[in-house]
Scaffold this motif. Structure first.
Motif, PDB file in Angstrom:
ATOM      1  N   ARG A   1       0.814  -1.226   0.000  1.00  0.00           N
ATOM      2  CA  ARG A   1       0.000   0.000   0.000  1.00  0.00           C
ATOM      3  C   ARG A   1       0.844   1.271   0.000  1.00  0.00           C
ATOM      4  NH1 ARG A   1      -3.185  -1.919   5.249  1.00  0.00           N
ATOM      5  NH2 ARG A   1      -1.008  -2.492   5.680  1.00  0.00           N
ATOM      6  N   ARG A   2       2.147   1.159  -0.140  1.00  0.00           N
ATOM      7  CA  ARG A   2       3.014   2.340  -0.086  1.00  0.00           C
ATOM      8  C   ARG A   2       2.888   3.224  -1.316  1.00  0.00           C
ATOM      9  NH1 ARG A   2       8.457  -0.618   0.541  1.00  0.00           N
ATOM     10  NH2 ARG A   2       7.220  -2.172  -0.583  1.00  0.00           N
TER      11      ARG A   2
ATOM     12  N   PRO B   1       3.499   9.996  -2.307  1.00  0.00           N
ATOM     13  CA  PRO B   1       3.933  10.641  -3.556  1.00  0.00           C
ATOM     14  C   PRO B   1       5.393  10.386  -3.918  1.00  0.00           C
ATOM     15  CG  PRO B   1       2.603  12.167  -2.257  1.00  0.00           C
ATOM     16  CD  PRO B   1       2.828  10.956  -1.394  1.00  0.00           C
ATOM     17  N   SER B   2       6.275  10.258  -2.916  1.00  0.00           N
ATOM     18  CA  SER B   2       7.695  10.060  -3.206  1.00  0.00           C
ATOM     19  C   SER B   2       8.084   8.601  -3.392  1.00  0.00           C
ATOM     20  CB  SER B   2       8.553  10.658  -2.070  1.00  0.00           C
ATOM     21  OG  SER B   2       8.268  10.009  -0.832  1.00  0.00           O
ATOM     22  N   PHE B   3       7.152   7.680  -3.183  1.00  0.00           N
ATOM     23  CA  PHE B   3       7.504   6.262  -3.284  1.00  0.00           C
ATOM     24  C   PHE B   3       8.032   5.886  -4.676  1.00  0.00           C
ATOM     25  CE2 PHE B   3       6.320   1.694  -3.839  1.00  0.00           C
ATOM     26  CZ  PHE B   3       7.231   1.176  -2.938  1.00  0.00           C
TER      27      PHE B   3
ATOM     28  N   VAL C   1      12.899   1.704   6.913  1.00  0.00           N
ATOM     29  CA  VAL C   1      11.579   1.064   7.025  1.00  0.00           C
ATOM     30  C   VAL C   1      10.577   2.019   7.657  1.00  0.00           C
ATOM     31  CG1 VAL C   1      10.269  -0.823   8.066  1.00  0.00           C
ATOM     32  CG2 VAL C   1      12.529  -1.271   7.093  1.00  0.00           C
ATOM     33  N   THR C   2      10.948   2.636   8.771  1.00  0.00           N
ATOM     34  CA  THR C   2      10.008   3.518   9.471  1.00  0.00           C
ATOM     35  C   THR C   2       9.687   4.763   8.656  1.00  0.00           C
ATOM     36  OG1 THR C   2      11.804   4.618  10.676  1.00  0.00           O
ATOM     37  CG2 THR C   2      10.746   2.746  11.754  1.00  0.00           C
ATOM     38  N   HIS C   3      10.652   5.274   7.907  1.00  0.00           N
ATOM     39  CA  HIS C   3      10.410   6.484   7.113  1.00  0.00           C
ATOM     40  C   HIS C   3       9.232   6.301   6.165  1.00  0.00           C
ATOM     41  CE1 HIS C   3      11.724   9.316   3.668  1.00  0.00           C
ATOM     42  NE2 HIS C   3      11.053  10.010   4.559  1.00  0.00           N
ATOM     43  N   MET C   4       9.257   5.238   5.387  1.00  0.00           N
ATOM     44  CA  MET C   4       8.175   5.020   4.435  1.00  0.00           C
ATOM     45  C   MET C   4       6.880   4.608   5.144  1.00  0.00           C
ATOM     46  SD  MET C   4       7.455   5.490   1.295  1.00  0.00           S
ATOM     47  CE  MET C   4       9.117   5.826   0.716  1.00  0.00           C
TER      48      MET C   4
ATOM     49  N   ILE D   1       5.861   5.713   8.056  1.00  0.00           N
ATOM     50  CA  ILE D   1       5.280   6.967   8.551  1.00  0.00           C
ATOM     51  C   ILE D   1       4.542   7.681   7.430  1.00  0.00           C
ATOM     52  CG2 ILE D   1       5.820   9.280   9.441  1.00  0.00           C
ATOM     53  CD1 ILE D   1       8.261   7.941  10.854  1.00  0.00           C
ATOM     54  N   LEU D   2       5.204   7.802   6.288  1.00  0.00           N
ATOM     55  CA  LEU D   2       4.596   8.507   5.155  1.00  0.00           C
ATOM     56  C   LEU D   2       3.325   7.806   4.685  1.00  0.00           C
ATOM     57  CD1 LEU D   2       7.745   9.461   3.039  1.00  0.00           C
ATOM     58  CD2 LEU D   2       6.430  10.907   4.591  1.00  0.00           C
ATOM     59  N   GLN D   3       3.352   6.488   4.658  1.00  0.00           N
ATOM     60  CA  GLN D   3       2.173   5.741   4.233  1.00  0.00           C
ATOM     61  C   GLN D   3       0.977   6.046   5.125  1.00  0.00           C
ATOM     62  OE1 GLN D   3       2.715   1.468   3.788  1.00  0.00           O
ATOM     63  NE2 GLN D   3       0.582   1.122   4.314  1.00  0.00           N
ATOM     64  N   LYS D   4       1.182   6.046   6.428  1.00  0.00           N
ATOM     65  CA  LYS D   4       0.095   6.332   7.352  1.00  0.00           C
ATOM     66  C   LYS D   4      -0.384   7.778   7.228  1.00  0.00           C
ATOM     67  CE  LYS D   4      -0.398   2.294   9.164  1.00  0.00           C
ATOM     68  NZ  LYS D   4      -1.648   1.522   8.896  1.00  0.00           N
ATOM     69  N   LEU D   5       0.537   8.708   7.003  1.00  0.00           N
ATOM     70  CA  LEU D   5       0.158  10.111   6.863  1.00  0.00           C
ATOM     71  C   LEU D   5      -0.729  10.327   5.641  1.00  0.00           C
ATOM     72  CD1 LEU D   5       3.547  11.872   7.704  1.00  0.00           C
ATOM     73  CD2 LEU D   5       1.450  11.953   9.070  1.00  0.00           C
ATOM     74  N   TYR D   6      -0.326   9.771   4.522  1.00  0.00           N
ATOM     75  CA  TYR D   6      -1.116   9.964   3.303  1.00  0.00           C
ATOM     76  C   TYR D   6      -2.395   9.124   3.324  1.00  0.00           C
ATOM     77  CZ  TYR D   6       2.523  12.948   1.465  1.00  0.00           C
ATOM     78  OH  TYR D   6       3.400  13.994   1.288  1.00  0.00           O
TER      79      TYR D   6
END
Length: 403
Positions: A101-102, A106-108, A156-159, A161-166
């Motif tokens: 689901r990542r 947008p930056s993935f 791992v945590t960086h992406m 975090i972003l996944q949950k935010l978006y």
């Protein structure tokens, strides 16, 4: 102590007295008061517990099975792959690192493109380190351990975090406020972890991005008067803004706030990359005999790759320069390459001018070298770190030197 708050009570007639609260019942992460269900958020925050267990298992393996590499990493590898049901249903760090689901981030696509269409780039690094595959074929067990831990803590945590935010933004647009709040608070949990405790500013027991920022602020002069990192205080403020915007279904402002958090997340990762480059350069090039000094090759290798996809998206040449010093020849770089921290400093400074929304002032400066236009050129002799400045930084930051 076995003493509950209800046994202490409160001072009658004093509305301003300190109120005793049971830590297990306080819905707070390093001072951020979350709204979602406590069981959900506290489970997600235990991501740092999972990573700490990997470290414990590997260390035990080194102590008891030093002659059997497969056994040495075996238990930790199983824990990484299967977990024990923490992380709010994600199951394991491996599953989190490979979450399909990542794509909502947008930056993935930038990360996928940089890592040659490998969307499981962080998992590949960790698995290769566990299995001694690829570049880790001849790496020491210590280097492999450090890559595993750092990749888990930051890439791992960086992406995640972003996944949950978006996802929170999507939930808002879908009209599901409760789901949005849960996603937002899990993102905060992945940023702080559980070891930071509940008090404002966290503790000295953390290990994730929150504490990385706190450690780096010592070196970059970006600590607040309360000894927290300024970027952490900004992050908490932005999380509160997002809370309010979700509560009022203000989805457009929420999207802007989430983008600000996205940009702010890069600050400690950039600082960590710069610090590792600086440390490695002077370790290998100057033979500084300070007990706390050590090389940060594995740490720099991981931290650089946590930001290189973003940098490559705006400046391919700058990314190549950074990679050439910190990534390409790992784990056996030549002294000539690894000692060129000024090349990394210059490349980061150059890229920052093209990274919309990332404030170079929030990076701060190290050894008098800043990263905004007009700051001293890190390649010029006048801006190079002196031995005395290194000694001062090492002495002041001694307790916080290790990542």
């Amino acid at each position: 102590l076995g003493i509950d708050c209800h046994l202490i009570g409160k001072l009658i007639g004093d509305d301003f007295a300190y109120k005793c609260e049971d830590g297990s019942k306080v819905k707070s992460l390093a001072g951020y008061r979350y709204v979602a269900e406590q069981d959900v958020v506290s489970s997600a925050a235990k991501i740092d517990t999972e990573i700490r267990l990997l470290e414990i298992y590997i260390n035990n393996g080194m102590e008891h099975f030093s002659d059997d590499i497969e056994t040495l990493f075996g238990l930790a590898y199983e824990r990484y792959r299967f977990g024990n049901g923490n992380l709010h249903g994600e199951g394991s760090l491996s599953r989190l690192a490979k979450d399909v689901r990542r794509d909502i981030v947008p930056s993935f696509p930038q990360f996928r493109r940089y890592f040659k269409n490998d969307e499981n780039y962080a998992d590949k690094l960790i698995v290769d380190a566990f299995e001694a595959g690829g570049i880790f074929n001849k790496a020491t067990a210590n280097y492999r351990k450090r890559v595993i831990l750092f990749t888990s803590k930051y890439m791992v945590t960086h992406m995640a975090i972003l996944q949950k935010l978006y996802n929170a933004v999507k939930s808002c647009k879908d009209g599901n406020v409760d789901e949005g709040i849960t996603n937002l608070d899990i993102a905060a949990a992945y940023y702080t972890g559980s070891f930071e405790g509940t008090e404002d500013g966290g503790s000295f027991d953390g290990s994730l991005n929150f504490f990385l920022a706190r450690r780096m602020c010592i070196y970059f002069d970006t600590c607040s008067q309360s000894n927290n990192a300024l970027i952490n205080e900004r992050m908490i403020s932005l999380f509160y803004s997002a809370q309010g915007e979700l509560d009022t279904k203000a989805c457009v402002p929420l999207e802007r706030t989430v983008k600000q958090i996205d940009n702010a997340l890069l600050i400690p990762l950039i600082q960590g990359t710069l610090f590792a480059a600086w440390q490695n350069s002077y370790y290998f090039n100057n033979n500084i005999l300070i007990p706390s000094t050590q090389e940060f090759l594995p740490e720099g290798y991981v931290l650089a790759q946590s930001i290189l996809p973003i940098i490559a998206n705006v400046d391919v040449e700058a990314a190549k320069y950074i990679s050439g010093v910190m990534v390409d020849d790992f784990p056996f770089p030549t002294r000539d390459k690894v000692s060129k921290h000024a090349v990394v400093f210059d490349a980061v400074k150059r890229a920052l001018t093209k990274m919309d929304g990332v404030d170079c002032k929030q990076i701060g400066s190290i050894g008098g070298q800043g990263f905004c236009p007009g700051d001293s050129d890190p390649t010029s002799p006048s801006s190079r770190l002196t031995l005395s400045s290194i000694v001062i930084l090492m002495t002041v930051g001694l307790p916080l030197l290790m990542f």
